[in-house]
Design a protein around this motif. Structure first.
Motif, PDB file in Angstrom:
ATOM      1  N   VAL A   1       0.846  -1.195   0.000  1.00  0.00           N
ATOM      2  CA  VAL A   1       0.000   0.000   0.000  1.00  0.00           C
ATOM      3  C   VAL A   1       0.879   1.240   0.000  1.00  0.00           C
ATOM      4  O   VAL A   1       1.827   1.349   0.789  1.00  0.00           O
ATOM      5  N   SER A   2       0.561   2.173  -0.882  1.00  0.00           N
ATOM      6  CA  SER A   2       1.225   3.466  -0.876  1.00  0.00           C
ATOM      7  C   SER A   2       0.186   4.562  -1.033  1.00  0.00           C
ATOM      8  O   SER A   2      -0.949   4.310  -1.456  1.00  0.00           O
ATOM      9  N   LEU A   3       0.570   5.761  -0.684  1.00  0.00           N
ATOM     10  CA  LEU A   3      -0.333   6.907  -0.743  1.00  0.00           C
ATOM     11  C   LEU A   3       0.446   8.088  -1.292  1.00  0.00           C
ATOM     12  O   LEU A   3       1.577   8.344  -0.866  1.00  0.00           O
ATOM     13  N   GLN A   4      -0.161   8.788  -2.262  1.00  0.00           N
ATOM     14  CA  GLN A   4       0.474   9.980  -2.824  1.00  0.00           C
ATOM     15  C   GLN A   4      -0.262  11.210  -2.325  1.00  0.00           C
ATOM     16  O   GLN A   4      -1.462  11.353  -2.539  1.00  0.00           O
TER      17      GLN A   4
ATOM     18  N   GLU B   1       1.716  13.912  12.518  1.00  0.00           N
ATOM     19  CA  GLU B   1       2.094  12.769  13.351  1.00  0.00           C
ATOM     20  C   GLU B   1       0.990  11.727  13.435  1.00  0.00           C
ATOM     21  O   GLU B   1       1.257  10.517  13.384  1.00  0.00           O
ATOM     22  N   SER B   2      -0.267  12.160  13.553  1.00  0.00           N
ATOM     23  CA  SER B   2      -1.359  11.193  13.702  1.00  0.00           C
ATOM     24  C   SER B   2      -1.523  10.344  12.443  1.00  0.00           C
ATOM     25  O   SER B   2      -1.756   9.131  12.536  1.00  0.00           O
ATOM     26  N   TYR B   3      -1.396  10.965  11.277  1.00  0.00           N
ATOM     27  CA  TYR B   3      -1.480  10.186  10.040  1.00  0.00           C
ATOM     28  C   TYR B   3      -0.295   9.234   9.927  1.00  0.00           C
ATOM     29  O   TYR B   3      -0.454   8.062   9.543  1.00  0.00           O
ATOM     30  N   LEU B   4       0.882   9.702  10.265  1.00  0.00           N
ATOM     31  CA  LEU B   4       2.058   8.853  10.127  1.00  0.00           C
ATOM     32  C   LEU B   4       2.027   7.685  11.117  1.00  0.00           C
ATOM     33  O   LEU B   4       2.482   6.578  10.796  1.00  0.00           O
TER      34      LEU B   4
ATOM     35  N   GLY C   1       1.167  -0.082   7.529  1.00  0.00           N
ATOM     36  CA  GLY C   1       2.183  -0.408   6.537  1.00  0.00           C
ATOM     37  C   GLY C   1       1.990   0.336   5.229  1.00  0.00           C
ATOM     38  O   GLY C   1       2.160  -0.245   4.143  1.00  0.00           O
ATOM     39  N   VAL C   2       1.644   1.617   5.305  1.00  0.00           N
ATOM     40  CA  VAL C   2       1.406   2.441   4.118  1.00  0.00           C
ATOM     41  C   VAL C   2       2.620   3.319   3.867  1.00  0.00           C
ATOM     42  O   VAL C   2       3.022   4.108   4.735  1.00  0.00           O
ATOM     43  N   ARG C   3       3.219   3.196   2.688  1.00  0.00           N
ATOM     44  CA  ARG C   3       4.332   4.056   2.324  1.00  0.00           C
ATOM     45  C   ARG C   3       3.799   5.339   1.702  1.00  0.00           C
ATOM     46  O   ARG C   3       2.749   5.340   1.051  1.00  0.00           O
ATOM     47  N   VAL C   4       4.528   6.434   1.897  1.00  0.00           N
ATOM     48  CA  VAL C   4       4.012   7.765   1.571  1.00  0.00           C
ATOM     49  C   VAL C   4       4.915   8.465   0.563  1.00  0.00           C
ATOM     50  O   VAL C   4       6.115   8.632   0.797  1.00  0.00           O
ATOM     51  N   GLY C   5       4.321   8.878  -0.557  1.00  0.00           N
ATOM     52  CA  GLY C   5       4.993   9.722  -1.525  1.00  0.00           C
ATOM     53  C   GLY C   5       4.439  11.135  -1.425  1.00  0.00           C
ATOM     54  O   GLY C   5       3.249  11.330  -1.182  1.00  0.00           O
ATOM     55  N   VAL C   6       5.313  12.121  -1.587  1.00  0.00           N
ATOM     56  CA  VAL C   6       4.927  13.522  -1.431  1.00  0.00           C
ATOM     57  C   VAL C   6       5.295  14.299  -2.692  1.00  0.00           C
ATOM     58  O   VAL C   6       6.355  14.065  -3.288  1.00  0.00           O
ATOM     59  N   SER C   7       4.429  15.226  -3.086  1.00  0.00           N
ATOM     60  CA  SER C   7       4.687  16.073  -4.247  1.00  0.00           C
ATOM     61  C   SER C   7       5.439  17.324  -3.818  1.00  0.00           C
ATOM     62  O   SER C   7       5.010  18.043  -2.916  1.00  0.00           O
ATOM     63  N   LEU C   8       6.577  17.581  -4.469  1.00  0.00           N
ATOM     64  CA  LEU C   8       7.394  18.747  -4.166  1.00  0.00           C
ATOM     65  C   LEU C   8       8.106  19.154  -5.457  1.00  0.00           C
ATOM     66  O   LEU C   8       8.709  18.312  -6.123  1.00  0.00           O
ATOM     67  N   ASP C   9       8.052  20.434  -5.801  1.00  0.00           N
ATOM     68  CA  ASP C   9       8.604  20.881  -7.077  1.00  0.00           C
ATOM     69  C   ASP C   9       9.916  21.639  -6.956  1.00  0.00           C
ATOM     70  O   ASP C   9      10.329  22.320  -7.905  1.00  0.00           O
ATOM     71  N   GLY C  10      10.598  21.531  -5.815  1.00  0.00           N
ATOM     72  CA  GLY C  10      11.887  22.186  -5.654  1.00  0.00           C
ATOM     73  C   GLY C  10      11.907  23.116  -4.465  1.00  0.00           C
ATOM     74  O   GLY C  10      11.247  22.874  -3.451  1.00  0.00           O
ATOM     75  N   GLY C  11      12.666  24.211  -4.586  1.00  0.00           N
ATOM     76  CA  GLY C  11      12.745  25.206  -3.528  1.00  0.00           C
ATOM     77  C   GLY C  11      11.453  25.988  -3.401  1.00  0.00           C
ATOM     78  O   GLY C  11      10.511  25.829  -4.183  1.00  0.00           O
ATOM     79  N   ALA C  12      11.415  26.884  -2.417  1.00  0.00           N
ATOM     80  CA  ALA C  12      10.167  27.572  -2.075  1.00  0.00           C
ATOM     81  C   ALA C  12       9.586  28.350  -3.250  1.00  0.00           C
ATOM     82  O   ALA C  12       8.403  28.203  -3.582  1.00  0.00           O
ATOM     83  N   ASP C  13      10.389  29.196  -3.885  1.00  0.00           N
ATOM     84  CA  ASP C  13       9.856  29.998  -4.982  1.00  0.00           C
ATOM     85  C   ASP C  13       9.422  29.126  -6.157  1.00  0.00           C
ATOM     86  O   ASP C  13       8.378  29.369  -6.774  1.00  0.00           O
ATOM     87  N   ASP C  14      10.228  28.124  -6.471  1.00  0.00           N
ATOM     88  CA  ASP C  14       9.909  27.252  -7.605  1.00  0.00           C
ATOM     89  C   ASP C  14       8.650  26.430  -7.342  1.00  0.00           C
ATOM     90  O   ASP C  14       7.789  26.284  -8.206  1.00  0.00           O
ATOM     91  N   HIS C  15       8.547  25.891  -6.147  1.00  0.00           N
ATOM     92  CA  HIS C  15       7.383  25.085  -5.771  1.00  0.00           C
ATOM     93  C   HIS C  15       6.119  25.939  -5.734  1.00  0.00           C
ATOM     94  O   HIS C  15       5.073  25.550  -6.269  1.00  0.00           O
ATOM     95  N   ASP C  16       6.219  27.097  -5.120  1.00  0.00           N
ATOM     96  CA  ASP C  16       5.027  27.927  -4.897  1.00  0.00           C
ATOM     97  C   ASP C  16       4.542  28.646  -6.154  1.00  0.00           C
ATOM     98  O   ASP C  16       3.455  29.229  -6.143  1.00  0.00           O
TER      99      ASP C  16
ATOM    100  N   LEU D   1       8.383  13.219   8.233  1.00  0.00           N
ATOM    101  CA  LEU D   1       8.408  11.918   7.554  1.00  0.00           C
ATOM    102  C   LEU D   1       9.823  11.359   7.473  1.00  0.00           C
ATOM    103  O   LEU D   1      10.064  10.183   7.803  1.00  0.00           O
ATOM    104  N   SER D   2      10.767  12.176   7.034  1.00  0.00           N
ATOM    105  CA  SER D   2      12.124  11.679   6.807  1.00  0.00           C
ATOM    106  C   SER D   2      12.884  11.415   8.107  1.00  0.00           C
ATOM    107  O   SER D   2      13.720  10.512   8.166  1.00  0.00           O
TER     108      SER D   2
END
Length: 404
Positions: free
Chosen positions: A124-127, A135-138, A145-160, A182-183
């Motif tokens: 099972v994974s979740l994006q 913390e409660s979700y983790l 046993g759910v692995r977690v993927g996160v969307s991130l597009d780089g640094g603050a200005d680039d992502h935002d 998470l990490s």
């Protein structure tokens, strides 16, 4: 069985050199994307679900019901047992899946696991966009046993620039805090980062920003587009390769690093395919498509990236309450995506890198004139990237041979 299962996507029969013989048997499905919530708490301007051609999300229930979860669990178990699958992969998706709530997510995972029983392993994974990851979700995901993927597009200005809240505020600070948790606290659940390529961002700066959260894997995604609606910065004609030019410096940095900093899925898949292996995604290679999407209303669809092509592109007409996944495998569009090179356009079949490229992502081949019977809109980029990777490997092998 739905009457729509004889329709070809886009109303156009793909140009194949040979249809499946009568004795041909499809590959069973082994990956199931469960849309547990159809809305999102961000408003990303490049999102294929909310901002592109197919707007069917507006008609979907916000949250998947327990009845649809029960039907889905039963159908997955039925399919896995019928084909003797040792494991299946359940991907919890949205919208933003965390909007479904902890209890509902737990119910979905436990329902599928119980239906499968002890003989079939459930991965099972979740994006997630990371906005509600706490913390409660983790703790729950650790229990399930759910692995977690996160969307991130780089640094603050680039992502935002793209990944903003509905009120226009950026999301980078909140996502970064979630990634730190998470990490540092739950690294065993950390599946990796998903980053959509933006040509306006510096590639190396983007890569280094992503590395800060120590992801086990980075998945660079090409923005969804096609011949009718080309991706940003990519003219429909002319052979320009801006996306390859963006990715190649990252590959050279990644490949030449003294120690492997992370896995980059796109590069790893190209290397595996060049060496005769297989791809881990539908974006490359000639492997059969073995994934189905279950929407919040229980409709079974093809890859939801097809929403970028035209309204109704992913639809099959099947529903978990009445149709088996074996029936889904006999949908012509699904069969076509299991035929390998035979389902590709002639120019793709004649291309020397087709075993690696595989024609590119199916959604990226679309043109309003002849459906999906085309090369990828990213054809030139893929050719340049793949041949660059191949050249680096060939030079390294030659150097090693000379030193023997």
């Amino acid at each position: 069985m739905s009457s729509s299962n004889g329709d070809w996507p886009g109303g156009v029969k793909p140009q194949v050199t040979a249809l499946p013989p009568d004795e041909w048997q499809p590959w069973p499905l082994c990956q199931f994307v469960l849309k547990i919530h159809s809305r999102c708490d961000l408003r990303c301007d490049y999102c294929y679900v909310y901002e592109m051609a197919d707007q069917s999300w507006k008609d979907q229930p916000r949250r998947i019901s327990k009845d649809v979860i029960a039907h889905t669990a039963s159908r997955i178990a039925e399919h896995a047992h019928a084909h003797g699958l040792p494991s299946v992969h359940l991907i919890l998706h949205g919208g933003e899946p965390l909007l479904a709530g902890a209890d509902h997510i737990a119910h979905a995972v436990r329902s599928v696991r119980q239906a499968l029983g002890p003989d079939v392993r459930l991965q099972v994974s979740l994006q997630t966009n990371g906005m509600r990851l706490d913390e409660s979700y983790l703790e729950l995901f650790d229990e399930l046993g759910v692995r977690v993927g996160v969307s991130l597009d780089g640094g603050a200005d680039d992502h935002d620039r793209h990944r903003r809240r509905p009120d226009g505020r950026g999301s980078h600070a909140t996502v970064s805090a979630a990634l730190g948790l998470l990490s540092e606290r739950y690294p065993h659940l950390y599946a990796g980062l998903l980053c959509t390529v933006d040509l306006d961002n510096d590639p190396i700066a983007t890569y280094e920003a992503l590395l800060k959260s120590e992801p086990p894997r980075i998945d660079f995604l090409l923005p969804h587009g096609n011949w009718a609606e080309p991706p940003p910065g990519l003219p429909a004609e002319g052979g320009a390769t801006p996306y390859a030019d963006w990715l190649i410096p990252i590959f050279d940095r990644w490949y030449g690093a003294p120690q492997r900093e992370t896995e980059v899925r796109l590069f790893a898949d190209i290397l595996h395919l060049l060496m005769g292996g297989t791809s881990s995604s539908e974006s490359l290679g000639l492997g059969p498509a073995r994934m189905a999407v279950i929407e919040t209303d229980g409709a079974v669809q093809q890859s939801d990236t097809l929403k970028s092509a035209y309204p109704g592109a992913p639809a099959t007409g099947f529903h978990v309450a009445r149709d088996t996944f074996d029936a889904v495998l006999r949908h012509p569009a699904v069969m076509t995506r299991q035929l390998g090179a035979d389902a590709l356009a002639r120019e793709c079949r004649d291309c020397p890198i087709v075993p690696v490229c595989g024609g590119g992502l199916y959604a990226h081949r679309y043109d309003s004139g002849n459906g999906f019977s085309n090369r990828s809109v990213y054809c030139a980029d893929l050719f340049r990237l793949i041949t660059h990777v191949r050249g680096r490997v060939q030079r390294d092998v030659a150097t090693l041979m000379e030193g023997r």
